[in-house]
Design a protein around this motif. Sequence first.
Motif, PDB file in Angstrom:
ATOM      1  N   PRO A  16      15.964  10.126  -9.575  1.00  0.00           N
ATOM      2  CA  PRO A  16      15.173  10.139 -10.971  1.00  0.00           C
ATOM      3  C   PRO A  16      13.746   9.920 -11.259  1.00  0.00           C
ATOM      4  CG  PRO A  16      17.486   9.490 -11.631  1.00  0.00           C
ATOM      5  CD  PRO A  16      17.353   9.013 -10.170  1.00  0.00           C
ATOM      6  N   ASP A  36       6.352  11.976 -10.020  1.00  0.00           N
ATOM      7  CA  ASP A  36       7.349  13.346 -10.036  1.00  0.00           C
ATOM      8  C   ASP A  36       6.701  13.334  -8.654  1.00  0.00           C
ATOM      9  OD1 ASP A  36       4.888  15.206  -9.947  1.00  0.00           O
ATOM     10  OD2 ASP A  36       4.629  14.856 -12.080  1.00  0.00           O
ATOM     11  N   MET A  70       7.462   4.715 -17.828  1.00  0.00           N
ATOM     12  CA  MET A  70       8.763   4.092 -17.789  1.00  0.00           C
ATOM     13  C   MET A  70       9.326   3.853 -16.950  1.00  0.00           C
ATOM     14  SD  MET A  70       8.300   1.713 -19.739  1.00  0.00           S
ATOM     15  CE  MET A  70      10.241   0.704 -20.055  1.00  0.00           C
ATOM     16  N   PRO A  71       9.928   3.551 -15.718  1.00  0.00           N
ATOM     17  CA  PRO A  71      10.297   4.095 -14.388  1.00  0.00           C
ATOM     18  C   PRO A  71      11.756   4.222 -14.561  1.00  0.00           C
ATOM     19  CG  PRO A  71       8.452   2.339 -13.743  1.00  0.00           C
ATOM     20  CD  PRO A  71       9.136   2.386 -15.237  1.00  0.00           C
ATOM     21  N   ARG A  72      12.384   5.318 -13.409  1.00  0.00           N
ATOM     22  CA  ARG A  72      13.715   5.669 -14.082  1.00  0.00           C
ATOM     23  C   ARG A  72      14.923   5.291 -12.900  1.00  0.00           C
ATOM     24  NH1 ARG A  72      14.472  11.467 -15.388  1.00  0.00           N
ATOM     25  NH2 ARG A  72      16.386  11.103 -15.585  1.00  0.00           N
ATOM     26  N   SER A  73      13.540   4.615 -11.933  1.00  0.00           N
ATOM     27  CA  SER A  73      14.519   4.919 -10.688  1.00  0.00           C
ATOM     28  C   SER A  73      13.615   3.865  -9.971  1.00  0.00           C
ATOM     29  CB  SER A  73      13.908   6.313  -9.904  1.00  0.00           C
ATOM     30  OG  SER A  73      15.264   7.012 -10.104  1.00  0.00           O
ATOM     31  N   ASN A 106      15.460  -1.962 -16.541  1.00  0.00           N
ATOM     32  CA  ASN A 106      16.155  -0.490 -17.938  1.00  0.00           C
ATOM     33  C   ASN A 106      16.254   0.937 -16.814  1.00  0.00           C
ATOM     34  OD1 ASN A 106      16.663   0.478 -20.607  1.00  0.00           O
ATOM     35  ND2 ASN A 106      15.180   1.120 -20.626  1.00  0.00           N
ATOM     36  N   LEU A 107      16.709   0.379 -15.642  1.00  0.00           N
ATOM     37  CA  LEU A 107      16.775   1.854 -14.974  1.00  0.00           C
ATOM     38  C   LEU A 107      17.771   2.215 -14.749  1.00  0.00           C
ATOM     39  CD1 LEU A 107      15.332  -1.112 -11.659  1.00  0.00           C
ATOM     40  CD2 LEU A 107      13.904   1.093 -13.321  1.00  0.00           C
ATOM     41  N   GLU A 108      18.469   3.277 -13.817  1.00  0.00           N
ATOM     42  CA  GLU A 108      19.255   4.813 -13.970  1.00  0.00           C
ATOM     43  C   GLU A 108      19.941   4.138 -12.393  1.00  0.00           C
ATOM     44  OE1 GLU A 108      18.400   8.412 -15.378  1.00  0.00           O
ATOM     45  OE2 GLU A 108      16.704   8.141 -17.241  1.00  0.00           O
ATOM     46  N   THR A 109      19.152   4.127 -12.282  1.00  0.00           N
ATOM     47  CA  THR A 109      19.129   4.057 -10.280  1.00  0.00           C
ATOM     48  C   THR A 109      18.043   3.053  -9.052  1.00  0.00           C
ATOM     49  OG1 THR A 109      19.438   6.668 -10.421  1.00  0.00           O
ATOM     50  CG2 THR A 109      18.981   6.123  -8.253  1.00  0.00           C
TER      51      THR A 109
END
Length: 345
Positions: A16, A36, A70-73, A106-109
């Motif tokens: 992500p 991206d 805001m990084p998701r990974s 606050n990460l997803e991966t």
Amino acid sequence: MTSHPRRRTTDIAPIPFPVLIADIGGTNVRFAVLEDAHSALREFPTVHTAQFPDFATAASTAVLDTTAIMPRSLLIAVAGPVGEGLTKMTNADWVIDANQLIGALNLETLVIFNDFEALSLSLPALREDQVMKIGGGEPISRQPRIVLGPGTGLGVASLIYGDRSYTPLAGEGGHMDVGPITAREFEMWPHVEHLHGRVTGEALLSGNGLTRLYRAVAALEQADGSVCKVGADVTRRAGEGDPCAIEAIDHFLTFLGRYAGDLALVFLAKGGVYVAGGIVPRLVERVSRSPFRTAFEDKEPHAHLMRQMPTFLITEPRPAIAGLAAFATMPERFSIDLDGRRFGA
């Protein structure tokens, strides 16, 4: 997406975006953000591990507090063996706790790599202007590649191609033993200080290794070895004409060539042998006229084979960051077992 029936979905699942990328060495931390898959890599200033109590504080201060992204990974490369979500750095005081970092940032991966495993991911994409060729030989496409790098420690990894993907193999090759060969080295050896009771690649092929070599040469010459506290002192004194420093650097590059040649024999690295790390690029003017390549090729009965294998100095300052960016954009290009290394919120 191309089907990969023999590979787990979690190993090739998309990362992500935006992605925070971090390369943690024993001394420095390098950061970048990839917004991206098609954006340019945005790099941030390098910081020192010793300046921060932990990685989350360093990442917040150096990156997150300076941008609205805001990084998701998080893709993170660490200098040390990668554990099951809890990784102790080999040459720094940090512990990388995957689950704690996911909550703190606050990460997803989150995916954890060995630092030289990450660096090896960059090898297929390195351009001619990012490397300096040393000696003869030409790389053969899809043949094994080796990368090793003297810095705070000595990192080693290889990259193998098969089944339409690249597989990085990271280990602790920097801790293999080394020994003397020439008469001068045998004279010097009683004066070489041990590391953990042994003389390993890391004992000699690191910043502290360069000072060990200087002190050993100085002891033979009855000179004051204490004038060099860190590796940079040795390179500075060599530039000033200190004969002990000049000889220490020649020994350093000889042992490096010999060590690289041993690794090349193990993997038959016809794709090339690459030298990275923080020390050798500072010696770039000495490398091509040093004993490095001669020592690399001096592997009878396979000297002819060694002459065919090319050696390169990586001049790109952040190759591990580039390797992790390559994984972020196309994880399916690499065959990596991420069991116990990929985490989600």
